[in-house]
Motif scaffolding. Structure first.
Motif, mmCIF file in Angstrom:
data_model
loop_
_atom_site.group_PDB
_atom_site.id
_atom_site.type_symbol
_atom_site.label_atom_id
_atom_site.label_comp_id
_atom_site.label_asym_id
_atom_site.label_seq_id
_atom_site.Cartn_x
_atom_site.Cartn_y
_atom_site.Cartn_z
ATOM 1 N N VAL A 1 -2.953 17.777 -3.091
ATOM 2 C CA VAL A 1 -3.029 18.600 -1.910
ATOM 3 C C VAL A 1 -4.077 17.774 -0.783
ATOM 4 N N ALA A 2 -4.986 17.357 -1.249
ATOM 5 C CA ALA A 2 -5.970 16.642 -0.364
ATOM 6 C C ALA A 2 -5.190 15.518 0.149
ATOM 7 N N HIS A 3 -4.513 14.772 -0.585
ATOM 8 C CA HIS A 3 -3.833 13.790 -0.012
ATOM 9 C C HIS A 3 -2.916 14.064 1.087
ATOM 10 N N GLN A 4 -2.118 15.295 0.813
ATOM 11 C CA GLN A 4 -0.987 15.768 1.702
ATOM 12 C C GLN A 4 -1.727 16.442 3.209
ATOM 13 N N LEU A 5 -2.778 16.997 2.920
ATOM 14 C CA LEU A 5 -3.404 17.620 3.882
ATOM 15 C C LEU A 5 -3.920 16.717 4.826
ATOM 16 N N LYS A 6 -4.231 15.510 4.491
ATOM 17 C CA LYS A 6 -4.716 14.490 5.449
ATOM 18 C C LYS A 6 -3.738 14.091 6.489
ATOM 19 N N GLU A 7 -2.424 14.448 6.289
ATOM 20 C CA GLU A 7 -1.219 14.372 7.120
ATOM 21 C C GLU A 7 -0.883 15.506 7.716
ATOM 22 N N LEU A 8 -1.625 16.493 7.508
ATOM 23 C CA LEU A 8 -1.289 17.703 8.035
ATOM 24 C C LEU A 8 -2.492 18.396 8.535
ATOM 25 N N PRO A 9 -3.176 17.887 9.645
ATOM 26 C CA PRO A 9 -4.522 18.473 10.022
ATOM 27 C C PRO A 9 -4.501 19.580 10.275
ATOM 28 N N ARG A 10 -3.328 20.175 11.056
ATOM 29 C CA ARG A 10 -3.458 21.752 11.421
ATOM 30 C C ARG A 10 -3.475 22.795 10.334
ATOM 31 N N THR A 11 -2.900 22.239 9.143
ATOM 32 C CA THR A 11 -2.790 23.159 8.039
ATOM 33 C C THR A 11 -4.043 23.021 7.372
ATOM 34 N N GLU A 12 -4.727 21.950 7.440
ATOM 35 C CA GLU A 12 -6.074 22.044 6.781
ATOM 36 C C GLU A 12 -7.472 22.752 7.589
ATOM 37 N N GLU A 13 -7.117 22.606 8.969
ATOM 38 C CA GLU A 13 -7.884 23.324 9.861
ATOM 39 C C GLU A 13 -7.665 25.061 9.453
ATOM 40 N N ALA A 14 -6.165 25.581 9.552
ATOM 41 C CA ALA A 14 -6.052 26.641 9.416
ATOM 42 C C ALA A 14 -6.802 27.431 7.956
ATOM 43 N N LEU A 15 -6.616 26.463 6.949
ATOM 44 C CA LEU A 15 -7.290 26.875 5.572
ATOM 45 C C LEU A 15 -8.916 26.856 5.725
ATOM 46 N N ALA A 16 -9.369 25.935 6.630
ATOM 47 C CA ALA A 16 -10.744 25.841 6.711
ATOM 48 C C ALA A 16 -11.321 27.123 7.447
ATOM 49 N N GLN B 1 8.143 15.290 8.925
ATOM 50 C CA GLN B 1 9.168 16.332 9.087
ATOM 51 C C GLN B 1 8.397 17.696 9.026
ATOM 52 N N VAL B 2 7.377 17.919 8.330
ATOM 53 C CA VAL B 2 6.702 18.938 8.271
ATOM 54 C C VAL B 2 5.797 19.320 9.520
ATOM 55 N N ARG B 3 5.497 18.181 10.036
ATOM 56 C CA ARG B 3 4.580 18.322 11.287
ATOM 57 C C ARG B 3 5.314 18.784 12.364
ATOM 58 N N LYS B 4 6.520 18.457 12.295
ATOM 59 C CA LYS B 4 7.516 19.015 13.635
ATOM 60 C C LYS B 4 7.547 20.480 13.601
ATOM 61 N N ALA B 5 7.449 21.116 12.490
ATOM 62 C CA ALA B 5 7.587 22.470 12.430
ATOM 63 C C ALA B 5 6.417 23.308 11.952
ATOM 64 N N GLU B 6 5.194 22.388 11.811
ATOM 65 C CA GLU B 6 3.830 22.881 11.282
ATOM 66 C C GLU B 6 3.301 24.408 11.920
ATOM 67 N N ALA B 7 3.660 24.359 13.229
ATOM 68 C CA ALA B 7 2.876 25.522 13.850
ATOM 69 C C ALA B 7 3.749 26.933 13.492
ATOM 70 N N THR B 8 5.068 26.828 13.441
ATOM 71 C CA THR B 8 5.826 27.687 13.053
ATOM 72 C C THR B 8 5.864 28.013 11.534
ATOM 73 N N LEU B 9 5.574 26.990 10.720
ATOM 74 C CA LEU B 9 5.453 27.498 9.182
ATOM 75 C C LEU B 9 4.167 28.226 8.906
ATOM 76 N N LEU B 10 3.080 27.545 9.808
ATOM 77 C CA LEU B 10 1.593 28.266 9.594
ATOM 78 C C LEU B 10 1.688 29.621 10.111
ATOM 79 N N LYS B 11 2.476 29.914 11.166
ATOM 80 C CA LYS B 11 2.596 31.285 11.713
ATOM 81 C C LYS B 11 3.091 32.184 10.735
ATOM 82 N N ALA B 12 4.236 31.679 9.736
ATOM 83 C CA ALA B 12 4.715 32.407 8.693
ATOM 84 C C ALA B 12 3.797 32.693 7.474
ATOM 85 N N ALA B 13 3.065 31.560 7.435
ATOM 86 C CA ALA B 13 2.002 31.696 6.219
ATOM 87 C C ALA B 13 1.133 33.002 6.664
#
Ligand SMILES: [Zn+2]
Ligand SMILES: [Zn+2]
Length: 406
Positions: free
Chosen positions: A91-106, A129-141
């Motif tokens: 998860v630590a590796h993947q979140l490096k590429e998904l900074p918005r997700t890491e910020e939302a978790l923080a 691919q995930v970064r393209k839809a990151e905002a939408t996915l985070l909203k769902a999460a």
């Protein structure tokens, strides 16, 4: 202590130290909010730990403690199982590429398990691919529990790459297995992996059998284990409402002395290896629909097979009278039950309705191996009580079926 030398971590720690005393004074109606805050602290700390893990791993900080990698270091130093440690590092590796997700978790907007799902999705599809839809996915999460969110993420994977999702499912399916070990210390280890569909089928089949009965002292895991055995034992007779249909038979090699419960008698031998105590052999032999005993020698001649097997008509009469397991407080259906001889046929007890009663496997075991005494009163009421012998051996009595004298 000088305030300026205090780190944020020191402040968290001293806060934690004050928590138990403060918590004890909180009224019950405040506890829900407290639990939610506690969960948020744990989740937000995971975000901090993910970033720290990346930097620590990059600097090979684990080597100073004599470890060869980040996962074993985290397992030992972070007190995690191997799987949990590996998940944290991935998860630590993947979140490096998904900074918005890491910020939302923080910030506590999503939970750690949401972040795990985001990381897994990135692992499957690539972070781009995930970064393209990151905002939408985070909203769902933010609005869904992690279980629901997994469904959304799977759906997203499917939309992006149906072929990849199918490949992933096929790869998972290929990993299925079931191992049944050799008996060791009286136990057989069963372990395995099923694909999601197989897992759901097994769960659906077992859950109804794993519900706790009144006064049930078994753990949830024990109940599930019993449900598995019960389901397999019911065999092809499972659909038969009175359990009179054909059932898989255990083949046991036993001797007359074993069945008669004589001291010094040999143990029963199972066809698949492993031995059974005499009382277990007696229980299994109690209902011949579930057992075939071989190697009895003289006994075969002394007691005719017809005498000890419960004829279908007798079984039907017993089901009509008892309806379900007769142990006080138990209502497991007849199809899960054995026909128990109150006086064992090996001791000359007749295979007649007066000497029979339906018992589920748990309670049949209680009566034989755990030494409980079961009897039927004149008015048809069933009474179960632990014998002196049972108490002396330290068996626990079951709540809810306490004998009158206790
Ligand atoms: Zn029995
Ligand atoms: Zn029962």
């Amino acid at each position: 202590m000088c305030r300026s030398s205090e780190t944020p971590l020191d402040r968290v720690m001293s806060g934690l130290q004050d928590l138990p005393g403060w918590l004890a004074e909180q009224p019950a109606d405040q506890l829900g909010d407290i639990i939610i805050k506690g969960r948020e602290i744990i989740d937000r700390t995971e975000a901090m730990a993910a970033e720290a893990t990346r930097r620590f791993e990059k600097a090979r900080g684990y080597q100073a403690d004599g470890f060869l990698g980040m996962v074993p270091w985290l397992r030992v130093k972070g007190k995690l199982s191997g799987g949990a440690a590996a998940e944290r590092v991935e998860v630590a590796h993947q979140l490096k590429e998904l900074p918005r997700t890491e910020e939302a978790l923080a910030r506590g907007e999503i939970g750690y398990q949401h972040a795990v799902t985001m990381a897994r999705t990135a692992e499957h599809l690539g972070a781009t691919q995930v970064r393209k839809a990151e905002a939408t996915l985070l909203k769902a999460a933010e609005t869904m529990d992690p279980g629901q969110f997994v469904g959304v993420a799977r759906n997203f994977e499917h939309q992006v790459d149906a072929q990849a999702a199918l490949t992933e499912a096929n790869r998972a399916h290929e990993r299925r297995y079931l191992r049944i070990g050799q008996p060791l210390d009286g136990l057989v280890r069963i372990d395995g992996l099923l694909d999601a569909e197989g897992g759901a089928i097994v769960r659906t089949a077992l859950e109804p059998l794993a519900k706790p009965a009144k006064g049930d002292m078994r753990t949830a895991d024990q109940r599930l284990a019993d449900a598995l055995v019960g389901r397999c034992r019911a065999g092809t007779g499972a659909g038969h409402p009175d359990g009179a249909g054909p059932r898989p038979q255990l083949i046991i090699k036993g001797s007359l002395d074993t069945l008669a419960g004589i001291d010094g008698a040999p143990a029963g031998e199972l066809e698949w290896g492993g031995t059974l105590p005499a009382e277990t052999v007696r229980r299994l032999a109690c209902d011949s629909a579930v057992t075939r005993i071989t190697g009895l020698g003289e006994l075969e001649r002394e007691i005719t097979h017809a005498g000890r097997s419960i004829p279908p008509a007798t079984r039907r009469a017993m089901v009509a009278r008892d309806h379900h397991c007769v142990f006080p407080g138990c209502d497991r259906p007849a199809s899960w039950c054995d026909g128990h001889h109150l006086v064992h046929w090996a001791d000359g007890g007749p295979t007649k309705l007066d000497n029979l009663g339906l018992l589920c496997r748990t309670h049949h075991r209680k009566v034989h191996e755990e030494g409980w005494k079961l009897r039927r009163e004149k008015e048809g009421r069933w009474v179960a009580a632990p014998t002196q012998h049972t108490v002396a051996r330290g068996f626990r009595s079951t709540r809810g079926v306490r004998p009158a004298r206790a």
